[in-house]
Structures are given as C-alpha cells and as structure tokens.
Write an enzyme that holds these catalytic residues in place. Structure first.
Site, short mmCIF file in Angstrom:
data_model
loop_
_atom_site.label_atom_id
_atom_site.label_comp_id
_atom_site.label_asym_id
_atom_site.label_seq_id
_atom_site.Cartn_x
_atom_site.Cartn_y
_atom_site.Cartn_z
N LYS A 79 0.85 -1.18 0.00
CA LYS A 79 0.00 0.00 0.00
C LYS A 79 0.89 1.23 0.00
O LYS A 79 2.04 1.18 0.48
CB LYS A 79 -0.86 0.01 1.27
CG LYS A 79 -2.15 0.75 1.12
CD LYS A 79 -3.26 -0.14 0.54
CE LYS A 79 -4.56 0.59 0.41
NZ LYS A 79 -5.63 -0.24 -0.11
N GLY A 176 -25.12 2.17 2.13
CA GLY A 176 -24.19 2.84 1.21
C GLY A 176 -24.42 2.37 -0.21
O GLY A 176 -24.20 1.20 -0.52
N VAL A 177 -24.91 3.28 -1.07
CA VAL A 177 -25.16 2.88 -2.47
C VAL A 177 -24.27 3.68 -3.41
O VAL A 177 -24.73 4.36 -4.32
CB VAL A 177 -26.67 2.98 -2.84
CG1 VAL A 177 -27.44 1.87 -2.17
CG2 VAL A 177 -27.26 4.34 -2.47
N GLY A 178 -22.97 3.63 -3.14
CA GLY A 178 -21.97 4.27 -4.00
C GLY A 178 -21.54 3.30 -5.09
O GLY A 178 -22.35 2.50 -5.60
N GLY A 181 -22.16 -0.40 -3.64
CA GLY A 181 -23.52 -0.64 -3.16
C GLY A 181 -24.57 -0.53 -4.25
O GLY A 181 -25.50 -1.34 -4.32
P1 NAD Z 1 -18.25 5.22 -2.53
O1 NAD Z 1 -17.67 6.41 -1.88
O2 NAD Z 1 -18.51 5.21 -4.01
O3 NAD Z 1 -19.66 4.85 -1.84
C1 NAD Z 1 -19.88 4.90 -0.47
C2 NAD Z 1 -21.32 5.38 -0.27
O4 NAD Z 1 -21.62 5.26 1.12
C3 NAD Z 1 -21.53 6.84 -0.65
O5 NAD Z 1 -22.68 6.95 -1.47
C4 NAD Z 1 -21.72 7.55 0.70
O6 NAD Z 1 -22.61 8.65 0.62
C5 NAD Z 1 -22.29 6.44 1.54
N1 NAD Z 1 -22.10 6.55 2.99
C6 NAD Z 1 -21.05 7.07 3.67
N2 NAD Z 1 -21.26 6.96 5.00
C7 NAD Z 1 -22.46 6.37 5.15
C8 NAD Z 1 -23.22 5.98 6.28
N3 NAD Z 1 -22.81 6.20 7.53
N4 NAD Z 1 -24.42 5.39 6.07
C9 NAD Z 1 -24.88 5.16 4.83
N5 NAD Z 1 -24.19 5.52 3.71
C10 NAD Z 1 -23.01 6.10 3.88
O7 NAD Z 1 -17.31 4.00 -2.14
P2 NAD Z 1 -17.23 2.55 -2.82
O8 NAD Z 1 -16.17 2.55 -3.86
O9 NAD Z 1 -18.59 2.06 -3.16
O10 NAD Z 1 -16.66 1.72 -1.60
C11 NAD Z 1 -17.48 1.40 -0.50
C12 NAD Z 1 -16.69 0.57 0.50
O11 NAD Z 1 -16.21 -0.60 -0.12
C13 NAD Z 1 -15.45 1.28 1.07
O12 NAD Z 1 -15.25 0.82 2.40
C14 NAD Z 1 -14.34 0.76 0.19
O13 NAD Z 1 -13.09 0.82 0.83
C15 NAD Z 1 -14.79 -0.66 -0.02
N6 NAD Z 1 -14.26 -1.30 -1.22
C16 NAD Z 1 -14.54 -0.81 -2.45
C17 NAD Z 1 -14.05 -1.45 -3.57
C18 NAD Z 1 -14.40 -0.97 -4.96
O14 NAD Z 1 -14.19 -1.71 -5.92
N7 NAD Z 1 -14.92 0.24 -5.11
C19 NAD Z 1 -13.24 -2.59 -3.45
C20 NAD Z 1 -12.97 -3.08 -2.17
C21 NAD Z 1 -13.49 -2.42 -1.07
#
Ligand code: NAD
Length: 350
Positions: A79, A176-178, A181
């Site tokens: 990392k 979390g629907v980023g 999600g």
């Molecule tokens: P993102 O930032 O696109 O989405 C996160 C979502 O969660 C956002 O819409 C945000 O508004 C929402 N959020 C934040 N705090 C919240 C809360 N307390 N309650 C409800 N919603 C909340 O991030 P992502 O890329 O979707 O990643 C999400 C998680 O998955 C992170 O922990 C990330 O480290 C992990 N992750 C992601 C990937 C990937 O491929 N993107 C891979 C491995 C792990």
C-alpha cells in the site's frame, strides 16, 4: 518506533520519500512478497501526524496480503499513502513524483487507486512508472467485480442458512449505495431480492430505490433493520460492541473494508449466531479484476475467478463449523497458509 508499530516486524519493506520541489510526502509499505510482487492502492489523506500515516499504511498493506491470498492471485500485499489534502494539494506534479517513487522500487510494489485517488490520478502516476494498474479501458470500473463477489458470497450464505442459494424474496439491507452498493443493489434487484437501502446522501438512495423498486431508510436505522442479510457497503468499523447486539440480520456480507471495529467482534457475531463473511473475502472482486487487467484481460475468466470467492466462503464456513472458530479467524488462517511460504509455481518468476 519499532515498539509503537508492532506491524513493522512483518513487513518486507517500508520506505518514505519527501521532496521539496513536488511537495511529495509519501510512504510505501510492502508487507509480504511470497506470492508475488505487492499490489495495493495509493491513498491520499491529510494525516494529522506522520505516526498516523505510518500506522495506516502498515495496517493496510498487511490487509492486502490477506486479501490477495484469499483471492488466490499471484501478488503480495502493499500500500502507499501520500500525506496531503486531495482536494487542495493533489496536482499532476505531485502524482508524477509519486510515479517516480513507485518506479524506484523496480516492480516490488504495484500501485492503483484508493481513498483520495481516482482512475485518472493513477493514469498520471503511470506516466512515470510501469507499475500502476486499474485503468484498462475495456475493463470498465472494477467496482462491478467487487459487487459481483459480494453477490456470490451472499449466495453461499443463503445456501448455508436457508438451504438454497437463491436470493429471490430475501430481504437484504444495503448500507451505502456508492460504486459498490449501487451495483450490488442492481444485481440483487434483478434476482428478485426485497431491498432496503440507506445512504447519507439520501437523494442518491431515493433515486436508486425508485429505479429498482426498493425501500429507503435512514442511515442510522439500516443497521437495525429486520432483514435476512445486511450488506455494509459504506464505511469501516460498523460492526462493534455497540451495534452487534441490535443487529437483526442472519448474515453480514458486504463490500466495505474493515467492517469489524475490533478483532474480537468476529467472535461476538458468531456468539449471536450471525454468519459473517470476512470483508476482505467478500470484496476481493476488485483486486481480481486488476490482476486480469495486468496479465491478460478476459472478462469470462474474471467472472469465473470472482465467482470462486463464493466457493472460498463455503470452505470458510465448513472449517468454521468443524473447528468451532469464527469465520474471520478461519479466513485469516486460510490466507496465512497461502502466503506463509514462497509459492513454488511463482519461484521462477520472482
Ligand atoms: P463510494 O464512496 O462510491 O460509496 C460509499 C457510499 O456510502 C456513498 O454513497 C456515501 O454517501 C455512503 N455513505 C457514507 N457513509 C455512510 C453511512 N454512515 N451510512 C450510509 N451511507 C453512507 O465507495 P465505494 O467505492 O462504493 O466503496 C465502499 C466501501 O467498499 C469502502 O469501504 C471501500 O473501501 C470498499 N471497497 C470498495 C471497492 C471498490 O471496488 N470500489 C473494493 C474493495 C473495497
């Protein structure tokens, strides 16, 4: 320093670089190289102290060794962190300087995106190093593979608990629907799951819910929602001594990193009879996607490999039952068995 950072002892390499001209202040940590060169994202955060930055990079690189081993890809864990405010201080000069730093390790560490860095940032880093991954255009967004891996692990949980892997009609709560999600919710809606969503960005959750036919609850309420499966897909530390007593889900399978607030929360979930899919197993689809971007892009092979995360979870569940130990501990043990020694097939390549 060696006393305050116990993780130091296990690391193959920890190196820092500070440059006046570019403003770069960065640390790269390589935890373990037994399975291959270390791969892991580059995070940009305005850490309050150097100590905080060091603690984070050591913890995260160690975590990548476990994730890459459980994902069964030929990489070790590493990392990088840049100490900066990504909104104000992230410049092309800074990212190019990071590229020089990565290149200076001659391929022992391969970088990609993480908190504070985007795909475009990694492309800037890649101007100066061959050891950057994740921006192959045909691969799309690796979050799709992450969501797919979570889905396959959910099916394994369902198979164990209800005797059928189908998620049709199962009530699933997504926090979390980023990136992850939303993609997960769409896969689940397609399979006929009964979905309840939450996001601190309520508009985002509502728009998605309207599109796929789901319910929305507040971001506080989602953890206490009566459901079959809870999918933490937002932030870390959501499973704790404060939240676990109130959980009503039968299984936890989500994409967020570091879901357990403390290691002992693994056993706390097991004592409550909640089936927990270790986070780094559930969310390893993204790193599998990166592996194929670096070797030979083959979407079918990516899908097959991501689906195998569900099989690994079944193995974890079986061992957890036979050994009477929680699932997180068993996953750690399987990963440790895989990275303990230099992998024979890889020896020639290293
Ligand atoms: P993102 O930032 O696109 O989405 C996160 C979502 O969660 C956002 O819409 C945000 O508004 C929402 N959020 C934040 N705090 C919240 C809360 N307390 N309650 C409800 N919603 C909340 O991030 P992502 O890329 O979707 O990643 C999400 C998680 O998955 C992170 O922990 C990330 O480290 C992990 N992750 C992601 C990937 C990937 O491929 N993107 C891979 C491995 C792990």
């Amino acid at each position: 320093m060696f006393d305050t950072h116990a993780d130091f002892a296990d690391h193959a390499l920890v190196t820092a670089r500070q440059e006046k001209a570019s403003g770069l202040k960065a640390i790269i940590a390589v935890h373990n190289e037994n399975r291959g060169p270390a791969i892991g994202g580059c995070r940009i955060l305005p850490y309050p102290t150097l100590d905080d930055a060091l603690r984070d990079v050591l913890r995260l690189s160690r975590g990548m060794t476990y994730k890459n081993a459980i994902a069964d890809i030929p990489y070790g864990g590493g990392k990088a962190i840049i100490i900066a405010d990504p909104r104000r201080e992230k410049t092309e000069t800074l990212l190019e300087a990071m590229g020089d730093f990565v290149e200076s390790l001659g391929g022992r560490y391969i970088t990609s995106f993480d908190s504070g860095t985007t795909l475009e940032d990694v492309q800037v880093i890649a101007r100066r190093t061959r050891h950057a991954a994740g921006f192959l255009p045909e691969a799309g967004n690796a979050s799709g593979s992450t969501a797919l891996g979570v889905y396959h692990c959910m099916r394994s949980a369902a198979g164990k608990i209800w005797g059928s892997a189908s998620l049709a009609g199962r009530r699933i709560a997504v926090q979390g629907v980023g990136n992850v999600g939303e993609r997960l919710a769409r896969i689940l809606a397609h399979e006929g799951a009964d979905l309840v969503l939450a996001d601190t960005d309520a508009k985002r959750a509502e728009a998605l819910a309207a599109d796929i036919g789901a319910q929305v609850v507040g971001d506080e309420a989602i953890l206490r929602e009566t459901c079959d499966i809870l999918a933490p897909c937002a932030l870390g530390g959501v499973l704790s001594s404060a939240t676990i007593p109130d959980l009503k889900a039968k299984a936890i399978v989500g994409g967020a990193n570091n879901q357990l607030a403390r290691p002992e929360d693994d056993a706390r979930l097991a004592r409550r009879g909640i089936l927990y899919c270790p986070d780094y197993l559930a969310n390893a689809g993204g790193i599998i996607n990166l592996h194929y971007q670096r070797s030979r892009w083959d979407p079918d092979a990516v899908e097959r490999h991501v689906a195998s995360l569900g099989e690994t979870f079944r193995e974890v569940i079986a061992r957890s039952e036979s050994e009477g130990r929680p699932t997180g501990e068993i996953a750690d043990r399987i990963a440790e068995e895989r990275f303990a020694r230099r992998t024979k097939a890889l020896e020639g390549a290293l």
